[in-house]
Structures are given as structure tokens and as C-alpha cells.
Design an enzyme around this catalytic site. Sequence first.
Site, short mmCIF file in Angstrom:
data_model
loop_
_atom_site.label_atom_id
_atom_site.label_comp_id
_atom_site.label_asym_id
_atom_site.label_seq_id
_atom_site.Cartn_x
_atom_site.Cartn_y
_atom_site.Cartn_z
N HIS A 113 50.82 43.26 77.32
CA HIS A 113 51.55 44.21 76.46
C HIS A 113 52.26 45.30 77.27
O HIS A 113 52.99 46.10 76.71
CB HIS A 113 50.64 44.79 75.37
CG HIS A 113 49.79 45.94 75.77
ND1 HIS A 113 48.45 45.81 76.08
CD2 HIS A 113 50.05 47.26 75.90
CE1 HIS A 113 47.95 46.99 76.38
NE2 HIS A 113 48.90 47.89 76.28
N GLN A 120 45.80 56.14 76.41
CA GLN A 120 47.20 55.77 76.58
C GLN A 120 47.61 55.91 78.06
O GLN A 120 47.40 56.95 78.67
CB GLN A 120 48.11 56.65 75.72
CG GLN A 120 48.02 56.35 74.23
CD GLN A 120 46.90 57.08 73.52
OE1 GLN A 120 46.37 58.06 74.02
NE2 GLN A 120 46.55 56.61 72.34
N GLY A 121 48.22 54.84 78.59
CA GLY A 121 48.65 54.83 79.99
C GLY A 121 47.64 54.20 80.93
O GLY A 121 47.95 53.93 82.09
N ASP A 122 46.43 53.97 80.45
CA ASP A 122 45.44 53.22 81.25
C ASP A 122 45.61 51.72 81.06
O ASP A 122 45.03 50.92 81.81
CB ASP A 122 44.01 53.61 80.87
CG ASP A 122 43.67 55.04 81.28
OD1 ASP A 122 44.11 55.47 82.36
OD2 ASP A 122 42.97 55.72 80.51
N SER A 123 46.36 51.32 80.05
CA SER A 123 46.57 49.91 79.74
C SER A 123 46.96 49.12 80.99
O SER A 123 47.76 49.59 81.81
CB SER A 123 47.70 49.75 78.72
OG SER A 123 47.20 49.84 77.42
N ASP A 134 45.56 39.13 76.78
CA ASP A 134 46.43 40.25 77.15
C ASP A 134 46.39 40.44 78.67
O ASP A 134 45.75 41.37 79.18
CB ASP A 134 45.97 41.52 76.40
CG ASP A 134 46.97 42.66 76.52
OD1 ASP A 134 48.05 42.46 77.11
OD2 ASP A 134 46.64 43.76 76.02
C1 4AZ Z 1 46.92 52.48 75.37
O1 4AZ Z 1 47.69 52.64 74.45
C2 4AZ Z 1 45.48 52.49 75.09
N1 4AZ Z 1 40.82 53.74 73.88
C3 4AZ Z 1 44.60 52.17 76.09
C4 4AZ Z 1 43.25 52.18 75.84
C5 4AZ Z 1 42.78 52.50 74.58
C6 4AZ Z 1 43.66 52.84 73.57
C7 4AZ Z 1 45.01 52.82 73.83
C8 4AZ Z 1 41.32 52.50 74.34
O2 4AZ Z 1 47.32 52.31 76.53
#
Ligand code: 4AZ
Length: 277
Positions: free
Chosen positions: A88, A223-226, A133
Site C-alpha cells: 500500500h 501513520q508513516g510507519d507503514s 501487503d
Molecule cells: C499508517 O497509516 C498506519 N496503528 C500505520 C500503522 C497503524 C495505523 C496506520 C497501526 O501508516
Amino acid sequence: MDTGRTIPLADKRNFSMLTRVLAGAAALAAAAGLATPAAASTPPSPGAEPQVVGGTRADQGEFPWMVRLSMGCGGALYTDQIVLTAAHCVDRTGADSSITATLGVVDLQSSSAKKVRSTYVYRSPTYDSTGGDWALIKLASPVSGIPTLPIAKNADNNSGTFTIAGWGAAQEGGAQQRYLLKAEVPFVDDSTCQSQGGDYADLKPDAELCAGKLDTGGVDTCQGDSGGPMFRRDGAGEWIQVGIVSWGDGCARAHAPGVYTEVSTFASDIAAAAGKI
Ligand code: 4AZ
């Protein structure tokens, strides 16, 4: 963005992509020196503020295979020329020189950071149907002197206590970080994770792993750790990647664990793809 609401499953991918755009904008703002002090400009004193959510600063060299990607995602160095991240975080399989990988530093503004362009992206072909993913990013040249993170090839290490790390938000809706943050999260089994309801009811048990402090929240990726790795030490005491940061209902909420790609399920697909790109 209203992160206070459960994201319907059908919208989850769009949500992730919106998040990616926002994270990328935040990263650009940070690079341009436009970020708030909390985001980047002042070196924070370790432990003084909530950090990944509920974590602390990683030491230089502690997780040397951690990669920051310019679209605002994390990744892990899989070979000396390939980064493993989330599907993603990327658009499609094909030639792509638009991504810059930053390696070798906890401080993204360090003058010793290695920056390498992408040449090719491989996006898991099953992500939109049965899940998975994960994606690979090929770098323009091999990096030297940076260790890789081996991936789990079986389920032996898919429970216990995991380590998470990233430059993403230190609280839900918060700014991207200049310094790499780390934390530990406990495994949450599939049936417990599914019973949290909402999107969690549709968890894919073979493709996804849950982790977090179920009753209290407080520690999580955000957000941003994805695309970044979730990892632990294996039976031989070596770091091994068991997950890829994928999604969650907000960040660090009670009864809303983080959801991670179950790397062992896709290990042979990942190795096969890496051998071809
Ligand atoms: C993100 O949007 C995201 N709490 C990453 C991890 C989590 C939620 C969103 C998990 O990158």
C-alpha cells in the site's frame, strides 16, 4: 482526516493511500524545514515526549537495516539492493525512479545518511484480492556496509514480544519524526484480534499478524510507519523480520491492535520476486 472513525474495509486501501500522501507531504515539509519543532528541527531529549507511539529513540546502529522511503513509508533492507516495504506504499509493479531511500542513520537529517534512488518496484500481485501487503523496491546501486534483515521463513517466531520502529507519527494525527523511534508490542492471537470487531472482524488470519497492548493501548505503529518491519530475535538470538506495518484503527488505542503482514506466509513469494528483479 478523521482518524477517530473505524475505516470500513472497502475504504481501507483508499485510507492508506490518503495517509501515504499526507505522510509524504509531511516528509517534504520536514525536508524543506517547514515542520513544527515537534516534528524535526530541535533534537528531542530521549524519553521526554511520547515517541513511534509510546516508544523511545533508537540508538545509531541499533537497527541498521531500517530504511526511510521518500513517499513517507518505512522499509527494511532485504538484500544489498532491495528494500522490503508494504504494497500500500507503492502504486504498481514496474520501472520507477521516483523513490529515494535513506539508509544508515537514525537522524534523517544526518550528513552521513546514504540516499539511493529506486529503479524498479514490485508490488505483491495478490494484495488486492487475497491479501499480502508487501512490495519490493530495487535500488539503483547496491549499498555497502549496511546489514540486511532476514525474513521469517516459518511461523516459529510469529508470537511473543515484537519490536517495532519507524519515523512515523508519535501520536495519532501527529507529525513525522526526524529521529528513528522504537517500541515493543505483544502478540495478539488471530481470534482475539478478530473479536475486536469493525475491520478486525475481516482479519486474514494467514496473511496478517496482530500486535499491541489490547487492554490499555498506548504503544503502536502509526501513520508513516507503514512498510517498516516488525521483528524479534529468533532461537539463535538473531533479529528476524516477522511483520510489515500494514494498518490499524487509529494508533495506540485500546482494543485496536496494529496489523502487520505475516511475512512467513509470503517468504517464498518474496524471495522468488527478489530473485527476478
Ligand atoms: C499508517 O497509516 C498506519 N496503528 C500505520 C500503522 C497503524 C495505523 C496506520 C497501526 O501508516
